[in-house]
Enzyme design. Structure first.
Site, mmCIF file in Angstrom:
data_model
loop_
_atom_site.group_PDB
_atom_site.id
_atom_site.type_symbol
_atom_site.label_atom_id
_atom_site.label_comp_id
_atom_site.label_asym_id
_atom_site.label_seq_id
_atom_site.Cartn_x
_atom_site.Cartn_y
_atom_site.Cartn_z
ATOM 1 N N HIS A 1 0.814 -1.216 0.000
ATOM 2 C CA HIS A 1 0.000 0.000 0.000
ATOM 3 C C HIS A 1 0.851 1.271 0.000
ATOM 4 C CE1 HIS A 1 0.547 -0.434 4.446
ATOM 5 N NE2 HIS A 1 0.576 0.904 4.388
ATOM 6 N N ASP B 1 0.129 -7.748 1.023
ATOM 7 C CA ASP B 1 0.524 -6.353 1.234
ATOM 8 C C ASP B 1 2.038 -6.216 1.330
ATOM 9 O OD1 ASP B 1 0.009 -3.640 1.434
ATOM 10 O OD2 ASP B 1 -0.040 -3.683 3.628
ATOM 11 N N SER C 1 4.822 2.203 8.069
ATOM 12 C CA SER C 1 4.505 1.036 7.235
ATOM 13 C C SER C 1 5.684 0.651 6.358
ATOM 14 C CB SER C 1 3.298 1.346 6.347
ATOM 15 O OG SER C 1 2.146 1.577 7.130
#
Length: 528
Positions: free
Chosen positions: A270, A306, A387
């Site tokens: 993402h 992801d 992230s």
């Protein structure tokens, strides 16, 4: 009533006459009178059957015997004066006389033991005490307890003591062996030592409870935890990078970790999904810990986990992170989350592992990631920009890739979730080698269900020709176990299926109409 048969006396004359005229006195129907016309019938005579001589001899009254055969003590008073059965002294049978009589004529009676000779003399002289009635000698005497046949054994006298042993007797008298003395001395020493230790400990405890002084324990390693975190953070700092994807209208930022000396960097899908979908509009750059910026190229990405892999070229002396083993992670382990939250590079947050195998759904605006990860849960802060950065254990090894954070507000506190490093290794190796990765699929969609019958993933529909249809899975079946993993909801079902092996039979347990059914399904590779 006397019922004896008397054959000696003559039958009365009136009965004889009546028997002779029996036909004359027999009553007839309608005749109310006797032979002479009287009003009463004469009684029928007593019938006496004839008695043969043998019966008369066996059962008749003996000759010369008068009266009945009734015992004298129960005989009526009128028979008490009869003396027919009065016992008389008679000589015993010669055989009995020989067996039980005196051995020799004129011999004295049974002799007594010599000890009782005095008692016998006193008995003869009449000077001794009256003896109680002896039922063996006097049949008229009442029964009574007498002297036992065997006298009770006399109690043994107490053993005479040999006296106490003095110290001289013990040491030099030879009455105690040297081995026994040695054992006694050893036991005494052990008891004395134990007593001394107990006394010392007791004194220390009492002193600790009663003293008015307070002493704080200090050591030279008082700063060890903080120093340990510092060393771990310093060891991984150069292997963590900041990733920036910028276009003319917008920009995205995240973190990454160097996993290969050739320049391969792992991050979240993402973080770069927008740039991957619009490569002509976005430029992706990697910023190292020393501030150096280098353009990066996309190697491959996997929206279902992801994860994505980037590569930088022409960069020397890269610091590669050490990859650990997420299967050895335990709840309570201390961890560090490293990254660039809110654009702040080289940020380190500390926490512990608070849970394992936590199914966490992922989705976000501007990203094509729509999946569920089997996450490591931690209370180390993971915010926007973290992230893709590594989750580090106290051995400075990567155990996960920071992916998501949840909190009740926009504050930094909350829970963080990381993809286990073992899963990251599989995906990264496949992306580096082939640029893509395939996952197992059963060909069904599910929804979460929880009721009194079962809790799990209820089958919403089954794709025609899919492994699920071939394996016998039906719509409305509630899947409660996939392989060796229990399934509590549809999110956990997604994670459990991804852990299966493509082309290998796997057991699937479902609840169908209240019954548990185990089916065998062979997963196929997905099409993407």
């Amino acid at each position: 009533m006397d019922t004896r048969v008397d054959t000696d006396n003559a039958m009365p004359a009136r009965f004889s006459a009546q028997i002779q005229n029996e036909d004359e006195v027999t009553s007839d129907q309608g005749n109310n009178g006797g032979p002479n016309g009287g009003g009463r019938l004469a009684p029928r005579p007593v019938f006496r059957p004839p008695v043969d001589p043998a019966s008369r001899q066996a059962f008749g009254r003996p000759s010369g015997v008068q009266g009945s055969f009734v015992a004298e003590r129960v005989r009526p008073q009128k028979y008490q004066d009869q003396s027919d059965f009065t016992p008389n002294d008679q000589l015993a049978d010669p055989v009995l006389q020989e067996a039980f009589g005196r051995p020799f004529a004129g011999a004295e009676s049974l002799q007594r033991h010599p000890i009782d000779a005095g008692a016998l003399a006193a008995e003869k002289d009449g000077a001794g005490p009256d003896e109680p009635d002896d039922p063996w000698r006097d049949p008229a005497a009442a029964a009574a307890l007498g002297t036992p046949a065997l006298a009770a054994p006399a109690p043994h006298g107490a053993l005479a003591g040999s006296g106490k042993l003095g110290v001289r007797d013990v040491l030099f008298g030879g009455k105690v062996s040297y081995l026994a003395l040695g054992i006694l001395v050893a036991i005494a020493l052990v008891i004395g030592g134990i007593g001394g230790v107990i006394g010392r400990k007791t004194a220390e405890v009492v002193d600790a409870f009663t003293t008015s002084k307070v002493t704080l324990s200090t050591t030279g390693n008082a700063q060890e935890p903080a120093g340990r975190f510092t060393k771990v953070a310093a060891a991984v700092a150069d292997s963590v990078v900041t990733i920036e994807s910028v276009s003319d209208q917008e920009g995205m930022q995240g973190s990454g970790v160097i996993v290969d000396g050739r320049g391969y960097i792992v991050t979240n899908n993402h973080v770069i999904s927008e740039a991957a979908n619009n490569p002509s509009q976005f430029k992706t750059t990697v910023v190292f810990n020393d501030g150096k910026e280098v353009p990066a190229n996309l190697v491959g990405r996997d929206p279902k986990t992801d994860l994505a892999v980037l590569k930088v070229d022409n960069v020397d002396n890269l610091t590669v992170a050490r990859l650990g083993d997420s299967s050895k992670v335990r709840v309570g382990d201390e961890v560090l989350a490293v990254g660039a939250p809110l654009g702040l590079r080289s940020t380190v947050t500390q926490g512990i592992v608070s849970a394992l195998h936590r199914p966490v759904p992922l989705s976000g605006e501007g990203s094509d990631t729509d999946t569920v990860i089997d996450a490591i849960q931690t209370d180390a802060s993971i915010n926007h920009g973290n992230s893709g950065g590594p989750l580090i254990d106290m051995d400075a090894q990567v155990i996960g890739i920071n992916t998501a954070g949840k909190s009740l507000s926009d504050s930094a506190s909350g829970l963080g979730f990381a993809i286990p490093v073992n899963e990251m290794k599989l995906v990264a190796n496949s992306l580096i080698k082939d640029g893509k990765i395939v996952h197992p699929t059963l060909g069904i969609s599910t929804r979460s269900v929880s009721n009194a019958i079962a809790s799990g993933a209820q089958v919403a529909n089954v794709k025609a020709g899919s492994p699920a249809q071939k394996g016998g899975i039906l719509e409305n079946d509630v899947i409660v176990k996939v392989g060796n993993r229990a399934v509590a909801d549809s999110d956990e079902f997604v994670v459990a299926v991804r852990q299966l092996a493509i082309g290998q039979d796997a057991p699937i347990e479902v609840v169908r109409e209240g019954r548990h059914v185990t089916l065998t399904v062979k997963p196929d590779p997905d099409s993407t």
